[in-house]
Design a protein around this motif. Structure first.
Motif, PDB file in Angstrom:
ATOM      1  N   LEU A  34       0.784  -1.237   0.000  1.00  0.00           N
ATOM      2  CA  LEU A  34       0.000   0.000   0.000  1.00  0.00           C
ATOM      3  C   LEU A  34       0.815   1.286   0.000  1.00  0.00           C
ATOM      4  O   LEU A  34       0.376   2.313   0.532  1.00  0.00           O
ATOM      5  N   LEU A  35       2.005   1.254  -0.601  1.00  0.00           N
ATOM      6  CA  LEU A  35       2.761   2.489  -0.779  1.00  0.00           C
ATOM      7  C   LEU A  35       2.246   3.211  -2.023  1.00  0.00           C
ATOM      8  O   LEU A  35       1.778   2.577  -2.976  1.00  0.00           O
ATOM      9  N   ASP A  36       2.342   4.534  -2.027  1.00  0.00           N
ATOM     10  CA  ASP A  36       1.944   5.321  -3.190  1.00  0.00           C
ATOM     11  C   ASP A  36       3.057   5.293  -4.226  1.00  0.00           C
ATOM     12  O   ASP A  36       4.240   5.404  -3.865  1.00  0.00           O
ATOM     13  N   GLN A  37       2.695   5.178  -5.494  1.00  0.00           N
ATOM     14  CA  GLN A  37       3.697   5.331  -6.546  1.00  0.00           C
ATOM     15  C   GLN A  37       3.835   6.821  -6.792  1.00  0.00           C
ATOM     16  O   GLN A  37       2.932   7.469  -7.293  1.00  0.00           O
ATOM     17  N   ILE A  38       4.982   7.368  -6.418  1.00  0.00           N
ATOM     18  CA  ILE A  38       5.210   8.803  -6.483  1.00  0.00           C
ATOM     19  C   ILE A  38       5.691   9.217  -7.863  1.00  0.00           C
ATOM     20  O   ILE A  38       5.251  10.230  -8.406  1.00  0.00           O
ATOM     21  N   SER A  39       6.590   8.421  -8.437  1.00  0.00           N
ATOM     22  CA  SER A  39       7.089   8.740  -9.781  1.00  0.00           C
ATOM     23  C   SER A  39       7.669   7.492 -10.430  1.00  0.00           C
ATOM     24  O   SER A  39       7.991   6.513  -9.753  1.00  0.00           O
ATOM     25  N   ALA A  40       7.786   7.564 -11.744  1.00  0.00           N
ATOM     26  CA  ALA A  40       8.426   6.506 -12.526  1.00  0.00           C
ATOM     27  C   ALA A  40       9.179   7.182 -13.658  1.00  0.00           C
ATOM     28  O   ALA A  40       8.591   7.950 -14.429  1.00  0.00           O
ATOM     29  N   LEU A  47       8.457   4.949  -4.560  1.00  0.00           N
ATOM     30  CA  LEU A  47       7.247   4.639  -3.808  1.00  0.00           C
ATOM     31  C   LEU A  47       7.369   5.184  -2.403  1.00  0.00           C
ATOM     32  O   LEU A  47       8.473   5.270  -1.854  1.00  0.00           O
ATOM     33  N   GLY A  48       6.253   5.553  -1.814  1.00  0.00           N
ATOM     34  CA  GLY A  48       6.288   6.076  -0.454  1.00  0.00           C
ATOM     35  C   GLY A  48       4.916   6.478   0.008  1.00  0.00           C
ATOM     36  O   GLY A  48       3.909   5.862  -0.360  1.00  0.00           O
ATOM     37  N   ARG A  49       4.875   7.561   0.789  1.00  0.00           N
ATOM     38  CA  ARG A  49       3.612   8.105   1.290  1.00  0.00           C
ATOM     39  C   ARG A  49       3.608   9.596   1.020  1.00  0.00           C
ATOM     40  O   ARG A  49       4.547  10.301   1.403  1.00  0.00           O
ATOM     41  N   GLY A  72      24.662  -8.408   2.398  1.00  0.00           N
ATOM     42  CA  GLY A  72      23.732  -7.546   1.692  1.00  0.00           C
ATOM     43  C   GLY A  72      22.733  -6.948   2.662  1.00  0.00           C
ATOM     44  O   GLY A  72      22.889  -7.023   3.876  1.00  0.00           O
ATOM     45  N   LEU A  73      21.686  -6.388   2.126  1.00  0.00           N
ATOM     46  CA  LEU A  73      20.642  -5.764   2.920  1.00  0.00           C
ATOM     47  C   LEU A  73      19.914  -6.813   3.743  1.00  0.00           C
ATOM     48  O   LEU A  73      19.486  -7.840   3.227  1.00  0.00           O
ATOM     49  N   PHE A  74      19.775  -6.581   5.045  1.00  0.00           N
ATOM     50  CA  PHE A  74      19.039  -7.513   5.903  1.00  0.00           C
ATOM     51  C   PHE A  74      17.552  -7.359   5.648  1.00  0.00           C
ATOM     52  O   PHE A  74      16.851  -8.301   5.347  1.00  0.00           O
ATOM     53  N   HIS A  75      17.032  -6.142   5.796  1.00  0.00           N
ATOM     54  CA  HIS A  75      15.660  -5.850   5.401  1.00  0.00           C
ATOM     55  C   HIS A  75      15.446  -4.349   5.309  1.00  0.00           C
ATOM     56  O   HIS A  75      16.179  -3.558   5.874  1.00  0.00           O
ATOM     57  N   THR A  76      14.423  -3.996   4.552  1.00  0.00           N
ATOM     58  CA  THR A  76      13.969  -2.619   4.463  1.00  0.00           C
ATOM     59  C   THR A  76      12.882  -2.443   5.514  1.00  0.00           C
ATOM     60  O   THR A  76      11.977  -3.269   5.602  1.00  0.00           O
ATOM     61  N   ALA A  77      12.958  -1.396   6.311  1.00  0.00           N
ATOM     62  CA  ALA A  77      11.966  -1.158   7.353  1.00  0.00           C
ATOM     63  C   ALA A  77      11.030  -0.039   6.905  1.00  0.00           C
ATOM     64  O   ALA A  77      11.484   1.035   6.526  1.00  0.00           O
ATOM     65  N   ILE A  78       9.729  -0.328   6.945  1.00  0.00           N
ATOM     66  CA  ILE A  78       8.730   0.663   6.547  1.00  0.00           C
ATOM     67  C   ILE A  78       7.898   1.020   7.774  1.00  0.00           C
ATOM     68  O   ILE A  78       7.142   0.199   8.293  1.00  0.00           O
ATOM     69  N   LEU A  79       8.070   2.258   8.232  1.00  0.00           N
ATOM     70  CA  LEU A  79       7.382   2.753   9.422  1.00  0.00           C
ATOM     71  C   LEU A  79       5.941   3.118   9.093  1.00  0.00           C
ATOM     72  O   LEU A  79       5.662   3.744   8.066  1.00  0.00           O
ATOM     73  N   HIS A  80       5.014   2.716   9.982  1.00  0.00           N
ATOM     74  CA  HIS A  80       3.601   3.069   9.858  1.00  0.00           C
ATOM     75  C   HIS A  80       3.241   4.050  10.965  1.00  0.00           C
ATOM     76  O   HIS A  80       3.878   4.078  12.019  1.00  0.00           O
TER      77      HIS A  80
END
Length: 176
Positions: A34-40, A47-49, A72-80
């Motif tokens: 449910l992130l917004d597509q901001i640009s392509a 993507l974001g809010r 490598g990257l362990f995980h991406t954290a997305i704060l709500h």
């Protein structure tokens, strides 16, 4: 002991993920998380809010799938914003891709749920508890309780293993 804290406005910036299938990952982060597509622009999707970019996907055709045993990257954290926003995202995820769920953790300062995206990149969905509820004198600054993604079948007393780390280690006692 240093008791200074970071200002409440402190936050992480966006993360850039190289992905093999830009369309599939864009759909996952947009439609499932449910992130917004901001640009392509060409081979990049933000993507974001609102206008805040949280994840930038960068297309890299032929990119090999990452291995769990490599660096490598362990995980991406997305704060709500709070538990309701987190629950909304979790409901979307549970309906669309429940097989990618990997676990959850209560870190006392935050509540987190872990999953993989379709290319195996780790993702943490979380919310922070209010700062006034994070630390109480006499308690650790950070601790964690975690839940395994798949419940284990109950074992009868007769079928419990008698040997193993808990049985042999002198400082660990089994609670009955």
């Amino acid at each position: 002991m240093n008791t200074a804290t970071l200002p409440a406005s402190t936050h992480m910036g966006s993360v850039v993920l190289d992905v093999a299938d830009l369309d599939a990952l864009t759909a996952f982060y947009r439609d499932v998380l449910l992130l917004d597509q901001i640009s392509a622009h060409g081979d990049t999707v933000d993507l974001g809010r609102g206008t805040d970019v949280l994840v930038r996907l960068r297309h890299r055709p032929g990119l090999p799938r990452g291995e769990r045993r490599t660096a490598g990257l362990f995980h991406t954290a997305i704060l709500h914003d709070g538990p309701t926003a987190l629950a909304t995202t979790l409901a979307s995820f549970a309906q669309a891709r429940p097989g990618l769920y990997t676990g959850s953790g209560d870190h006392l300062v935050s509540q987190a749920f872990y999953l993989d995206d379709p290319e195996g990149n780790g993702v943490e969905l979380y919310y922070d508890r209010p700062r006034r509820r994070r630390h109480h004198p006499g308690t650790p600054w950070i601790a964690a309780r975690s839940d395994h993604p798949r419940p284990r079948p109950p074992q009868s007393r007769r079928h419990r293993p008698r040997e193993g780390l808990l049985r042999r280690h002198p400082r660990v006692r089994r609670h009955r």
